[in-house]
Design a protein around this motif. Structure first.
Motif, short mmCIF file in Angstrom:
data_model
loop_
_atom_site.label_atom_id
_atom_site.label_comp_id
_atom_site.label_asym_id
_atom_site.label_seq_id
_atom_site.Cartn_x
_atom_site.Cartn_y
_atom_site.Cartn_z
N SER A 88 0.87 -1.27 0.23
CA SER A 88 0.08 0.05 0.12
C SER A 88 0.69 1.34 -0.02
O SER A 88 0.71 2.19 -0.74
CB SER A 88 -1.06 -0.12 1.16
OG SER A 88 -1.49 1.23 1.26
N ALA A 132 2.34 1.78 -3.51
CA ALA A 132 1.52 2.21 -4.34
C ALA A 132 0.93 3.58 -4.40
O ALA A 132 0.89 4.39 -5.20
CB ALA A 132 0.13 1.33 -4.26
N SER A 133 0.92 3.98 -2.85
CA SER A 133 0.64 5.50 -2.69
C SER A 133 1.99 6.39 -3.26
O SER A 133 1.45 7.37 -3.94
CB SER A 133 0.48 5.77 -1.28
OG SER A 133 -0.75 4.96 -0.78
N THR A 134 3.12 6.01 -2.83
CA THR A 134 4.27 6.45 -3.16
C THR A 134 4.23 6.55 -4.83
O THR A 134 4.48 7.60 -5.36
CB THR A 134 5.53 6.04 -2.75
OG1 THR A 134 5.36 6.14 -1.36
CG2 THR A 134 6.75 6.74 -3.22
N ALA A 135 4.03 5.74 -5.57
CA ALA A 135 3.70 5.68 -7.02
C ALA A 135 2.99 6.41 -7.48
O ALA A 135 3.32 7.13 -8.47
CB ALA A 135 3.78 4.06 -7.55
N SER A 136 1.69 6.67 -7.05
CA SER A 136 0.41 7.47 -7.43
C SER A 136 1.04 8.83 -7.16
O SER A 136 0.80 9.56 -8.10
CB SER A 136 -0.88 7.11 -6.71
OG SER A 136 -0.98 5.74 -6.82
N ALA A 137 1.83 9.17 -6.17
CA ALA A 137 2.15 10.32 -5.88
C ALA A 137 3.16 10.89 -6.83
O ALA A 137 3.26 12.04 -7.18
CB ALA A 137 2.70 10.73 -4.41
N LYS A 152 3.70 9.72 -9.73
CA LYS A 152 3.06 9.77 -11.09
C LYS A 152 2.29 11.23 -11.35
O LYS A 152 2.33 11.91 -12.26
CB LYS A 152 2.03 8.57 -11.38
CG LYS A 152 1.65 8.43 -12.81
CD LYS A 152 0.88 7.33 -12.85
CE LYS A 152 0.16 7.24 -14.40
NZ LYS A 152 -0.65 5.87 -14.71
N ALA A 153 1.59 11.41 -10.29
CA ALA A 153 0.78 12.71 -10.19
C ALA A 153 1.64 13.82 -10.42
O ALA A 153 1.33 14.97 -10.83
CB ALA A 153 -0.08 12.82 -8.80
N ASN A 188 8.43 0.98 -11.06
CA ASN A 188 7.73 0.46 -10.24
C ASN A 188 8.17 -0.80 -9.80
O ASN A 188 7.20 -2.06 -9.71
CB ASN A 188 6.09 0.52 -10.25
CG ASN A 188 5.67 2.05 -10.17
OD1 ASN A 188 5.93 2.64 -9.48
ND2 ASN A 188 4.58 2.27 -11.31
#
Length: 726
Positions: A630, A633-638, A640-641, A648
């Motif tokens: 989790s 995934a949160s870090t990857a989303s941040a 990417k944003a 990844n």
């Protein structure tokens, strides 16, 4: 994410540890003054018993004569008075059921006097025989569950002792333990029977060599105990250690034992304090502990006693294990006696040094010229023949689930039983095989090239640490015994198989000489040559770890029973039951019961470990993996944003491992839930062939996860922490 509080708390407690025990006053009370002070030993008996009673007891202990029940009341009174003076309020018949543990039933000395008070009573009947409940101990079918009666019988040859507790003391009386039908339900009864058989057959051989009255011959033993000490905070934070005694998951640390800096290194202060107190408690009980040192693996140690009567040594060995564990607690440590508590580093054994003789002679002492020592050669050849004929039995004697992880792991001998004789003896027996031994290789001296150092006497041969059964000067060292085992089982096997060989040798020599002593030498030469021609495949002086030896052993026809199930299945061969019955050591029923019990124990051990492995996977490791997944995934989303094209790979890897772990855990659960049908042997085979591979699959994934998951999320104390934070 919140860090793992249990693991961090354990680390904090260990690093901030302060001693809670009062230092021993070793200056005011030297060790010599306390040795045996809590044992009802020969000195105490001589002082407290009437002379005729003392002489009767001595004859039983030293000459093997039948115990005179008339003397029991006098002994009981003296033992009671001595114990009460030591603060005892209770007595306990201590026995050794087939669990392998020590059992005890405590009874008070006090009885109502009918006037509102109490008197201290202890009769000869109470000393000689006790009646504990037998229903809950394993019997392997020797009795039904509802047949609960069992008897303990006083073993006069093993000294009674006082066990101290901060709130009082207890008189402990070593006993044998049998069922209402007379079947042996314990470890001691067959051991005493085997020693009786060994004496009888040794006497026959000694008579041929002109010993009219050599005295009681008995086996001697000196078991070296290896063990681990880790902090109790780590111990309680590991459910696998708490319930199984070994770690079921755990990645290898960056540093293990490869630097070889632990072996014989300086003993850590806290560990040394624990050792010193352990030794002091054992001295009080008359246990002749001699050696202590760091062992090969980090946090691994050894304690070793002097050799003594094998029956007493077996009782003392149980006390060593109990005392190590009790004293370790006082120092905030947990003593791990499991054979392989940590994967990837050396496990622990219990090297059993075995010989036979009496107070005046060791029958395995070769002397300066062993080729001329016919008596030694005969007894040594008896051992060689015994091991060759009964290698499967010896392998079964050390077979249990814990030892399967250790044997053959390049730290302990392999499952192939062979004998190392050393250069000198191997040469002598090779000469015998060829015809006649005429010389022995001399030991000589060792010059180390420093003038200020003395010239050192050199042994005639080197030591072989890879051999499961090695001659070491005047005894054999059975190195395959597991660290958690009672030594009684291996001793029973050794005593019985050597009795069988001595019986064979005595019978052959009696036939050949027909009472004519002049024919003895020729008869001995012929018999020894015959034995060596038949039994020489068991002798091997090389590297037992090598693949070449495994291939060679197979050519020689030596059995290679790789696991507990195979080893105990082999015991069912009919010649073994006949031998045990012939010498009155175990009836066919008793032998079969032990096979059942040990295979059932194997199933229970693996069953417990498999359930623990599943619990660790689902309740500890997968939740940590989900959290880390989790976070990633949160870090990857941040990232990417924020418009950054990030790799990844770690998220992909942990996600793959999570899927693999879920599948492996499901497979393990299915294996655990599947009930094998048929005999206990079939059940054991199912655990070996199905459940263990499913456990190992879970472990493989768990150990990979440990190397990836963020340290603050990993829930279990690691190998690095447990082995190196002291």
């Amino acid at each position: 994410m919140k860090s793992n509080t249990a693991r961090q708390a354990a680390i904090s407690a260990v690093t901030n540890y302060t001693p809670k025990t009062t230092p021993l006053n070793f200056l005011d009370t030297p060790a010599k003054a306390i040795f045996g002070c809590n044992t009802f030993n020969d000195e105490v008996m001589r002082d407290r018993l009437p002379k005729h009673i003392y002489k009767s007891i001595r004859k039983t202990i030293k000459q093997g004569e039948k115990l005179d029940s008339v003397v029991a009341d006098a002994v009981a009174t003296a033992m009671k008075d001595w114990a009460i003076e030591k603060g005892a309020t209770h007595y306990a018949h201590v026995f050794y059921p087939l669990t392998g543990q020590t059992a005890e039933k405590h009874d008070s000395f006090l009885s109502p006097d009918g006037q509102g008070g109490a008197i201290a009573e202890f009769s000869g009947k109470q000393l000689i025989q006790g009646e504990p409940d037998a229903s809950s101990f394993p019997s392997g079918g020797l009795r039904a569950t509802f047949e609960a009666r069992g008897y303990t019988a006083w073993d006069v040859t093993s000294p009674a002792y006082i066990l101290e507790n901060p709130n009082g003391t207890t008189l402990c009386i070593p006993t044998a333990y049998c069922s209402w039908t007379g079947d042996a339900l314990d470890k001691k009864t067959p051991l005493l029977r085997s020693m009786q058989a060994l004496n009888k057959q040794a006497q026959r051989v000694l008579k041929l060599f002109g010993h009219a009255n050599p005295g009681l011959i008995f086996a001697t033993a000196g078991p070296e105990q290896e063990y681990f000490l880790i902090d109790r905070n780590f111990y309680f934070a590991r459910p696998d250690l708490l319930l199984a005694g070994r770690t079921l998951v755990g990645a290898k640390p960056a540093k293990g034992q490869e630097f070889e800096d632990q072996y014989f290194g300086a003993i850590p202060e806290r560990v040394l304090a624990c050792m010193l107190e352990t030794e002091r408690e054992l001295y009080k009980l008359g246990v002749p502990v001699k050696t202590r040192h760091n062992e090969v693996a980090p946090s691994q140690y050894e304690i070793a006693p002097m050799y003594e009567n094998a029956n007493v040594a077996a009782d003392h060995q149980q006390l060593v294990m109990l005392t190590l564990q009790r004293v370790a607690q006082k120092h905030g440590l947990a003593c791990l006696l499991a054979e392989k508590p940590f994967a990837g580093i050396n496990g622990s054994g219990k090297h059993l040094n075995w010989s036979l003789g009496n107070d005046s002679m060791n029958l395995l002492e070769p002397g300066e010229t062993p080729h001329d020592n016919a008596q030694f050669l005969v007894f040594c050849a008896a051992v060689i023949r015994a091991v060759y004929k009964n290698a499967k039995l010896l392998r079964a004697a050390v077979a249990h689930a814990g030892n399967d992880h250790r044997l053959g792991a390049n730290e302990a001998p392999p499952a192939i039983i062979s004998i190392f004789l050393g250069e000198q003896l191997a040469d002598v027996f090779e000469q015998i095989k060829a015809g006649q031994a005429k010389k022995s290789k001399k030991a000589g001296f060792l010059n180390v090239g420093v003038d200020t150092l003395p010239t050192l006497p050199k042994d005639a041969g080197d030591r072989n640490r890879t051999s499961p059964f090695a001659f070491t000067g005047n005894k054999f060292e059975f190195r395959a015994v597991g660290s958690s085992q009672s030594i009684s089982g291996p001793l029973v096997i050794l005593n019985t198989i050597v009795s069988d060989s001595l019986d064979y040798i005595a019978t052959e020599l009696e036939k050949a000489t027909k009472g004519d002593a002049k024919k003895l030498n020729k008869a001995v030469q012929s018999l020894l040559q015959s034995i060596m021609k038949e039994c020489h495949p068991i002798l091997f002086n090389g590297d037992n770890y090598s693949e070449a030896w495994h291939k060679e052993a197979e050519k020689r026809g030596l059995p290679n029973l790789r696991d507990t199930v195979s080893a105990h299945a082999a015991v069912a061969e009919p010649q073994f039951a006949k031998m045990f019955e012939k010498f009155g050591v175990l009836s066919k029923r008793e032998l079969h019961s032990r096979q059942e019990i040990y295979l059932e124990r194997y199933c229970k051990d693996i069953g417990t470990e498999s359930k623990l492995t599943l619990s660790l996977a689902r309740k500890y490791i997968l939740p940590a993996a989900y959290r880390y997944q989790s976070e990633l995934a949160s870090t990857a989303s941040a990232v990417k944003a924020a418009g950054v094209d990030a790799d990844n790979a770690t998220l992909a890897r942990i996600s793959a491992l999570v899927s693999e772990m879920e599948e492996a855990a499901d497979a393990l659960e299915k294996a655990i839930g599947h009930e094998a049908s048929g005999s206990v042997l079939k059940h054991a085979e199912f655990f070996r062939d199905t459940v263990i591979p499913a456990m190992l699959a879970v472990r493989k994934i768990a150990d990979q996860m440990e190397t990836i998951i963020s340290d603050d999320l990993w829930p279990l104390p690691t190998y690095q922490e447990m082995l190196f934070i002291k």
